[in-house]
Write an enzyme that holds these catalytic residues in place. Structure first.
Site, short mmCIF file in Angstrom:
data_model
loop_
_atom_site.label_atom_id
_atom_site.label_comp_id
_atom_site.label_asym_id
_atom_site.label_seq_id
_atom_site.Cartn_x
_atom_site.Cartn_y
_atom_site.Cartn_z
N ARG A 3 7.42 -8.79 -27.82
CA ARG A 3 7.26 -7.93 -27.21
C ARG A 3 5.96 -7.11 -26.76
NH1 ARG A 3 8.01 -5.35 -32.69
NH2 ARG A 3 10.37 -3.81 -32.19
N LYS B 10 4.03 -5.35 -11.69
CA LYS B 10 5.17 -6.11 -11.70
C LYS B 10 6.55 -6.37 -11.85
CE LYS B 10 5.67 -1.99 -8.01
NZ LYS B 10 6.15 -1.84 -6.50
N GLU C 276 3.72 -9.38 5.26
CA GLU C 276 2.59 -8.76 3.75
C GLU C 276 1.16 -8.56 4.00
OE1 GLU C 276 4.40 -6.65 1.38
OE2 GLU C 276 6.18 -7.60 1.25
N LYS D 250 -4.67 -5.40 -2.13
CA LYS D 250 -3.87 -4.65 -2.80
C LYS D 250 -4.51 -4.05 -4.17
CE LYS D 250 0.46 -4.49 -4.95
NZ LYS D 250 1.89 -5.92 -5.05
N GLU E 178 1.91 3.34 -9.65
CA GLU E 178 3.21 4.05 -8.47
C GLU E 178 3.26 4.91 -8.62
OE1 GLU E 178 5.23 1.09 -6.78
OE2 GLU E 178 5.88 2.68 -6.47
N ARG F 134 -0.16 4.87 -3.99
CA ARG F 134 0.62 3.45 -4.26
C ARG F 134 1.56 2.72 -3.06
NH1 ARG F 134 0.83 -0.72 -9.41
NH2 ARG F 134 1.91 -2.61 -8.39
N ASN G 167 4.06 0.97 0.27
CA ASN G 167 5.64 0.91 1.44
C ASN G 167 5.99 0.97 2.89
OD1 ASN G 167 7.02 0.15 -1.24
ND2 ASN G 167 6.50 2.52 -1.33
N HIS H 62 8.61 -0.65 4.59
CA HIS H 62 9.73 -0.93 3.47
C HIS H 62 10.53 -0.11 3.42
CE1 HIS H 62 6.80 -3.92 1.98
NE2 HIS H 62 7.64 -4.70 1.48
N HIS I 250 13.79 -2.76 3.42
CA HIS I 250 14.48 -2.26 2.04
C HIS I 250 16.29 -2.60 2.83
CE1 HIS I 250 11.73 -2.00 -1.18
NE2 HIS I 250 11.97 -3.60 -1.06
N HIS J 231 12.81 -11.25 3.01
CA HIS J 231 12.22 -10.32 2.57
C HIS J 231 11.25 -9.21 3.51
CE1 HIS J 231 10.42 -6.16 1.07
NE2 HIS J 231 9.17 -6.92 0.89
ZN ZN Z 1 7.37 -5.64 0.04
#
Ligand code: ZN
Ligand code: ADP
Length: 359
Positions: A121, A143, A185, A227, A237, A241, A245, A248, A252, A264
């Protein structure tokens, strides 16, 4: 060295950015109150380059413990590989207080982070990012995830590290395309929130690509500050936040439609160029700003357009992104370099026009 504090309601932590700081990790872990065992999770490539330096520092600080190694590559961020890691943590008698150190790029950060978040956990996690992408982006923010089939990052958790150590000297061995990948980024952070940083990047792009340690320390630290600031205001998020994106929504989709043959950062660069063009066509961003953005991306070794892509497939993939809410595809557009806003009022036909390069 520069230290950036990521301020969260609980579990705030520091990101330390500098050249040649990897050997100090052991002493820093001891300062945080850990002792006894510490386990490094890394990939074969990074292990050969940096595991000895890191474990040497750990040993000098009195830590014992092993190095768990997985093969390099994005395709291996799976539950199966995570399962193998759980077994080896059990074999190594890892306890709730044993830190797990993720040494590597974003893939290692994600999977080792996911394993640390879920094993017993949750065991303490230390991120030691060794790619530019991981240093400026994925190691900060908590994340963690693994992929599920073709679906990227589908299974994961928000789990904050106890410490992030970004040694810019490790970037010296990074392949050029991986440096470019991270620059996407970096340019993104500047484009959405920091016109001063954007200017700094334009002036220092040659030094960055030549991996000048002083300039790299400066850009990594400034990006982490950006960031960290966004994450501190929106840990899980839900709102602010979302500006992260930029590039993105289209990116994506392009990445997925390319069958992940585009990295990416390359896909995000194409996405930023497209979304900047969309910003221009809705009357927000001026021509000069669009050119500056594209020029900087090109100088960073990134693409700004795609040939031979199935545009309908891209538009359809955008609708299936996990960030779509109530059927609305959300875009981050620019008012100016350094100023972003979020909107869902972008028509699919405008996206089609921009991607096909006319209209
Ligand atoms: Zn990215
Ligand atoms: P990303 O941060 O882009 O997600 P990955 O974890 O996919 O990066 O790593 C990209 C590749 O670069 C991997 O093959 C990894 O082994 C390699 N790599 C990571 N860090 C370094 C480094 N500092 N020097 C050389 N190769 C590295």
């Amino acid at each position: 060295m520069q230290t950036i504090k990521v301020e969260l309601e609980r579990n705030s932590y520091e990101v330390r950015v500098g050249a040649g700081i990897l050997p100090r990790a052991g002493a820093w872990l001891r300062d945080l109150g850990y002792s006894g065992k510490a386990v490094i999770i890394t990939d074969t490539t990074v292990k050969g380059l940096y595991a000895d330096v890191l474990s040497g520092g750990l040993a000098r600080a009195g830590f014992s413990g092993g190095i768990l190694e997985i093969p390099p590559g994005e395709g291996l961020k799976t539950l199966e590989i995570a399962g193998g890691l759980y077994e080896r943590l059990t074999d190594a008698y890892v306890e709730r207080t044993t830190p797990v150190i993720a040494l590597g790029g974003g893939v290692i950060g994600d999977i080792a982070g996911f394993v640390a978040a879920t094993y017993l956990r949750g065991v303490p996690l230390v991120q030691v990012p060794t790619t530019l992408l991981a240093q400026v982006d994925s190691s900060v923010g908590g994340k963690t995830a693994v992929d599920h089939g073709l679906l990227k990052n589908m299974i994961g958790a928000f789990y904050q590290p106890r410490l992030v150590i970004a040694d810019v000297d490790t970037l010296k061995t990074l392949p050029a395309d991986e440096l470019s990948n991270g620059m996407a980024e970096v340019v993104k952070h500047a484009a959405i929130l920091d016109a001063g940083l954007f200017h700094y990047l334009e002036k220092n792009i040659a030094e960055i690509m030549a991996r000048d340690a002083g300039v790299l320390e400066e850009i990594v630290a400034r990006n982490v500050r950006i960031k960290a600031g966004v994450v501190a205001q929106d840990e899980r998020e839900t709102g602010l936040r979302a500006v992260l994106n930029f590039g993105h929504t289209v990116g994506h989709a392009v990445e997925a439609v390319s069958g992940f043959t585009l990295k990416h950062g390359q896909a995000v660069a194409i996405g930023m160029a497209a979304e900047a063009e969309i910003s221009r066509r809705v009357g927000k961003l001026n021509d000069d700003a669009v050119s500056r953005l594209k020029n900087l991306l090109v100088e960073a070794g990134l693409p700004v357009s795609v040939l031979d892509i199935d545009i309908e497939a891209v538009v359809s993939a955008m609708r299936h992104d996990k960030k779509v809410t109530a059927g609305h595809v959300r875009f981050v557009l620019l008012d100016a370099i350094g100023e972003a806003y979020v909107t869902d009022a972008v028509s699919p036909s405008l996206v089609r026009e921009v991607l096909s390069g006319h209209g």
